[in-house]
Scaffold this motif. Structure first.
Motif, PDB file in Angstrom:
ATOM      1  N   ALA A 141      14.044 135.375  33.840  1.00  0.00           N
ATOM      2  CA  ALA A 141      14.091 134.869  35.215  1.00  0.00           C
ATOM      3  C   ALA A 141      14.782 133.509  35.293  1.00  0.00           C
ATOM      4  O   ALA A 141      15.006 132.973  36.374  1.00  0.00           O
ATOM      5  CB  ALA A 141      12.673 134.770  35.789  1.00  0.00           C
ATOM      6  N   GLY A 142      15.129 132.943  34.142  1.00  0.00           N
ATOM      7  CA  GLY A 142      15.786 131.645  34.101  1.00  0.00           C
ATOM      8  C   GLY A 142      17.282 131.744  34.289  1.00  0.00           C
ATOM      9  O   GLY A 142      17.831 132.809  34.578  1.00  0.00           O
ATOM     10  N   THR A 143      17.956 130.610  34.140  1.00  0.00           N
ATOM     11  CA  THR A 143      19.409 130.523  34.237  1.00  0.00           C
ATOM     12  C   THR A 143      19.957 130.131  32.872  1.00  0.00           C
ATOM     13  O   THR A 143      19.529 129.131  32.293  1.00  0.00           O
ATOM     14  CB  THR A 143      19.822 129.460  35.279  1.00  0.00           C
ATOM     15  OG1 THR A 143      19.252 129.828  36.545  1.00  0.00           O
ATOM     16  CG2 THR A 143      21.328 129.364  35.399  1.00  0.00           C
ATOM     17  N   ASP A 144      20.903 130.920  32.370  1.00  0.00           N
ATOM     18  CA  ASP A 144      21.518 130.637  31.079  1.00  0.00           C
ATOM     19  C   ASP A 144      22.622 129.597  31.288  1.00  0.00           C
ATOM     20  O   ASP A 144      23.632 129.860  31.938  1.00  0.00           O
ATOM     21  CB  ASP A 144      22.093 131.926  30.482  1.00  0.00           C
ATOM     22  CG  ASP A 144      22.577 131.757  29.054  1.00  0.00           C
ATOM     23  OD1 ASP A 144      22.812 130.606  28.621  1.00  0.00           O
ATOM     24  OD2 ASP A 144      22.734 132.780  28.363  1.00  0.00           O
ATOM     25  N   LEU A 145      22.411 128.399  30.745  1.00  0.00           N
ATOM     26  CA  LEU A 145      23.360 127.297  30.882  1.00  0.00           C
ATOM     27  C   LEU A 145      24.362 127.234  29.731  1.00  0.00           C
ATOM     28  O   LEU A 145      25.305 126.431  29.767  1.00  0.00           O
ATOM     29  CB  LEU A 145      22.595 125.965  30.938  1.00  0.00           C
ATOM     30  CG  LEU A 145      21.525 125.818  32.015  1.00  0.00           C
ATOM     31  CD1 LEU A 145      20.773 124.516  31.826  1.00  0.00           C
ATOM     32  CD2 LEU A 145      22.140 125.908  33.402  1.00  0.00           C
ATOM     33  N   THR A 146      24.184 128.063  28.727  1.00  0.00           N
ATOM     34  CA  THR A 146      24.896 127.961  27.459  1.00  0.00           C
ATOM     35  C   THR A 146      26.407 127.783  27.606  1.00  0.00           C
ATOM     36  O   THR A 146      26.998 126.887  26.998  1.00  0.00           O
ATOM     37  CB  THR A 146      24.614 129.192  26.582  1.00  0.00           C
ATOM     38  OG1 THR A 146      23.200 129.339  26.450  1.00  0.00           O
ATOM     39  CG2 THR A 146      25.252 129.071  25.215  1.00  0.00           C
ATOM     40  N   GLU A 147      27.055 128.634  28.379  1.00  0.00           N
ATOM     41  CA  GLU A 147      28.519 128.621  28.474  1.00  0.00           C
ATOM     42  C   GLU A 147      29.069 127.357  29.117  1.00  0.00           C
ATOM     43  O   GLU A 147      30.252 127.053  28.969  1.00  0.00           O
ATOM     44  CB  GLU A 147      29.019 129.847  29.235  1.00  0.00           C
ATOM     45  CG  GLU A 147      28.817 131.151  28.499  1.00  0.00           C
ATOM     46  CD  GLU A 147      29.574 131.215  27.166  1.00  0.00           C
ATOM     47  OE1 GLU A 147      30.736 130.759  27.096  1.00  0.00           O
ATOM     48  OE2 GLU A 147      28.996 131.720  26.196  1.00  0.00           O
ATOM     49  N   GLU A 148      28.221 126.591  29.825  1.00  0.00           N
ATOM     50  CA  GLU A 148      28.687 125.392  30.506  1.00  0.00           C
ATOM     51  C   GLU A 148      28.280 124.094  29.810  1.00  0.00           C
ATOM     52  O   GLU A 148      28.798 123.035  30.142  1.00  0.00           O
ATOM     53  CB  GLU A 148      28.165 125.381  31.949  1.00  0.00           C
ATOM     54  CG  GLU A 148      28.840 126.405  32.844  1.00  0.00           C
ATOM     55  CD  GLU A 148      30.282 126.021  33.197  1.00  0.00           C
ATOM     56  OE1 GLU A 148      30.475 125.098  34.005  1.00  0.00           O
ATOM     57  OE2 GLU A 148      31.212 126.652  32.635  1.00  0.00           O
ATOM     58  N   VAL A 149      27.346 124.146  28.855  1.00  0.00           N
ATOM     59  CA  VAL A 149      26.892 122.916  28.195  1.00  0.00           C
ATOM     60  C   VAL A 149      28.011 122.391  27.296  1.00  0.00           C
ATOM     61  O   VAL A 149      28.458 123.077  26.382  1.00  0.00           O
ATOM     62  CB  VAL A 149      25.608 123.152  27.371  1.00  0.00           C
ATOM     63  CG1 VAL A 149      25.251 121.916  26.545  1.00  0.00           C
ATOM     64  CG2 VAL A 149      24.444 123.528  28.284  1.00  0.00           C
ATOM     65  N   ILE A 150      28.461 121.146  27.586  1.00  0.00           N
ATOM     66  CA  ILE A 150      29.510 120.541  26.758  1.00  0.00           C
ATOM     67  C   ILE A 150      28.966 119.380  25.920  1.00  0.00           C
ATOM     68  O   ILE A 150      29.656 118.900  25.023  1.00  0.00           O
ATOM     69  CB  ILE A 150      30.731 120.105  27.595  1.00  0.00           C
ATOM     70  CG1 ILE A 150      30.342 119.164  28.738  1.00  0.00           C
ATOM     71  CG2 ILE A 150      31.462 121.320  28.121  1.00  0.00           C
ATOM     72  CD1 ILE A 150      31.524 118.649  29.556  1.00  0.00           C
ATOM     73  N   ALA A 151      27.747 118.941  26.203  1.00  0.00           N
ATOM     74  CA  ALA A 151      27.103 117.912  25.380  1.00  0.00           C
ATOM     75  C   ALA A 151      25.606 117.959  25.652  1.00  0.00           C
ATOM     76  O   ALA A 151      25.163 118.366  26.726  1.00  0.00           O
ATOM     77  CB  ALA A 151      27.649 116.526  25.690  1.00  0.00           C
ATOM     78  N   ALA A 152      24.849 117.556  24.651  1.00  0.00           N
ATOM     79  CA  ALA A 152      23.392 117.476  24.776  1.00  0.00           C
ATOM     80  C   ALA A 152      22.932 116.250  24.007  1.00  0.00           C
ATOM     81  O   ALA A 152      23.469 115.940  22.940  1.00  0.00           O
ATOM     82  CB  ALA A 152      22.728 118.735  24.223  1.00  0.00           C
ATOM     83  N   GLY A 153      21.966 115.549  24.564  1.00  0.00           N
ATOM     84  CA  GLY A 153      21.445 114.369  23.893  1.00  0.00           C
ATOM     85  C   GLY A 153      19.931 114.340  23.969  1.00  0.00           C
ATOM     86  O   GLY A 153      19.342 114.809  24.936  1.00  0.00           O
ATOM     87  N   GLY A 154      19.305 113.784  22.945  1.00  0.00           N
ATOM     88  CA  GLY A 154      17.846 113.717  22.915  1.00  0.00           C
ATOM     89  C   GLY A 154      17.269 114.992  22.352  1.00  0.00           C
ATOM     90  O   GLY A 154      17.673 115.459  21.292  1.00  0.00           O
ATOM     91  N   TRP A 155      16.322 115.559  23.054  1.00  0.00           N
ATOM     92  CA  TRP A 155      15.694 116.826  22.689  1.00  0.00           C
ATOM     93  C   TRP A 155      15.063 116.796  21.308  1.00  0.00           C
ATOM     94  O   TRP A 155      15.142 117.752  20.554  1.00  0.00           O
ATOM     95  CB  TRP A 155      16.661 118.003  22.834  1.00  0.00           C
ATOM     96  CG  TRP A 155      17.315 118.028  24.176  1.00  0.00           C
ATOM     97  CD1 TRP A 155      18.619 117.759  24.439  1.00  0.00           C
ATOM     98  CD2 TRP A 155      16.698 118.280  25.446  1.00  0.00           C
ATOM     99  NE1 TRP A 155      18.850 117.835  25.785  1.00  0.00           N
ATOM    100  CE2 TRP A 155      17.686 118.158  26.427  1.00  0.00           C
ATOM    101  CE3 TRP A 155      15.401 118.597  25.850  1.00  0.00           C
ATOM    102  CZ2 TRP A 155      17.433 118.333  27.790  1.00  0.00           C
ATOM    103  CZ3 TRP A 155      15.151 118.771  27.196  1.00  0.00           C
ATOM    104  CH2 TRP A 155      16.145 118.647  28.146  1.00  0.00           C
ATOM    105  N   GLN A 156      14.431 115.681  20.959  1.00  0.00           N
ATOM    106  CA  GLN A 156      13.673 115.622  19.711  1.00  0.00           C
ATOM    107  C   GLN A 156      12.533 114.630  19.856  1.00  0.00           C
ATOM    108  O   GLN A 156      12.658 113.612  20.531  1.00  0.00           O
ATOM    109  CB  GLN A 156      14.548 115.274  18.521  1.00  0.00           C
ATOM    110  CG  GLN A 156      15.158 113.895  18.553  1.00  0.00           C
ATOM    111  CD  GLN A 156      16.060 113.648  17.348  1.00  0.00           C
ATOM    112  OE1 GLN A 156      16.631 114.567  16.782  1.00  0.00           O
ATOM    113  NE2 GLN A 156      16.174 112.406  16.958  1.00  0.00           N
TER     114      GLN A 156
END
Length: 162
Positions: free
Chosen positions: A39-54
C-alpha cells in the motif's frame, strides 16, 4: 580449539538492489505485513541521495574511585539527520505530491532488495522540510531534499514478509 569464523557475506552495492518505500500506515513496525508494504509508494527509482538512517549510541563514562581507568557504558541512542533527495519535476509532479511537509508514516529500507525473509529497516518519520536548492552552475539536476524527523525508535533488521 579455533574460534568459529564469521559467515562470509554476499557483498553488494546499493544501486540496483536496495529498495526504499514510503508506507503511510504500519500497525506493528517490528512486523509489517505484505499488504501494508504494497500500500506504500516505491521511491527507489527517484532516490538520488540518502543521508542519515542509522542509530548512534552515546557512551557514558564513569569514574570508579578504586581505579585510575575511566570505563564507559553504552548510553542513549540517537539518529543522525535523515533525508532523501529526489529530482524535481518541471510541473511539480514529484515527491512533493507524496511527501508534503508534515506527512507522517514510515520509510522502509530494504537494503538487499525486496526478498522475503531478508532484513529491512522500518523508520517512523515526519516530513520536516522540503529543501529545493538552486544550483546556478547547472552541474546537477534540480532536486528536493526531503528532511525527516524520527519521532520514535526504528525497527531494524525486520524480516521482509512474503
Amino acid at each position: 580449539m579455533a574460534a568459529t569464523p564469521i559467515n562470509v557475506s554476499d557483498k553488494f552495492i546499493h544501486p540496483g538492489i536496495t529498495v526504499v518505500l514510503f508506507v503511510p500506515t504500519i500497525a506493528d513496525p517490528a512486523a509489517p505485513t505484505r499488504v501494508e508494504l504494497d500500500a506504500g509508494t516505491d521511491l527507489t527509482e527517484e532516490v538520488i541521495a540518502a543521508g542519515g538512517w542509522q542509530l548512534n549510541s552515546n557512551r557514558v563514562s564513569y569514574n570508579p574511585l578504586g581505579s585510575k581507568f575511566t570505563p564507559n557504558i553504552a548510553g542513549r541512542q540517537s539518529v543522525d539527520d535523515s533525508s532523501l533527495t529526489l529530482p524535481q519535476d518541471l510541473a511539480g509532479d514529484d515527491v512533493r505530491s507524496v511527501l508534503p511537509q508534515g506527512t507522517t508514516g514510515y520509510i522502509v529500507i530494504m537494503h538487499g532488495g525486496d526478498v522475503a525473509a531478508s532484513p529491512m529497516d522500518v523508520w517512523p518519520v515526519e516530513v520536516s522540510s522540503l529543501g529545493k536548492p538552486v544550483l546556478p552552475e547547472g552541474s546537477e539536476i534540480a532536486s528536493i531534499a526531503v528532511q525527516f524527523a524520527i519521532p520514535s525508535e526504528p525497527a531494524e533488521s525486520v524480516a521482509i514478509p512474503a
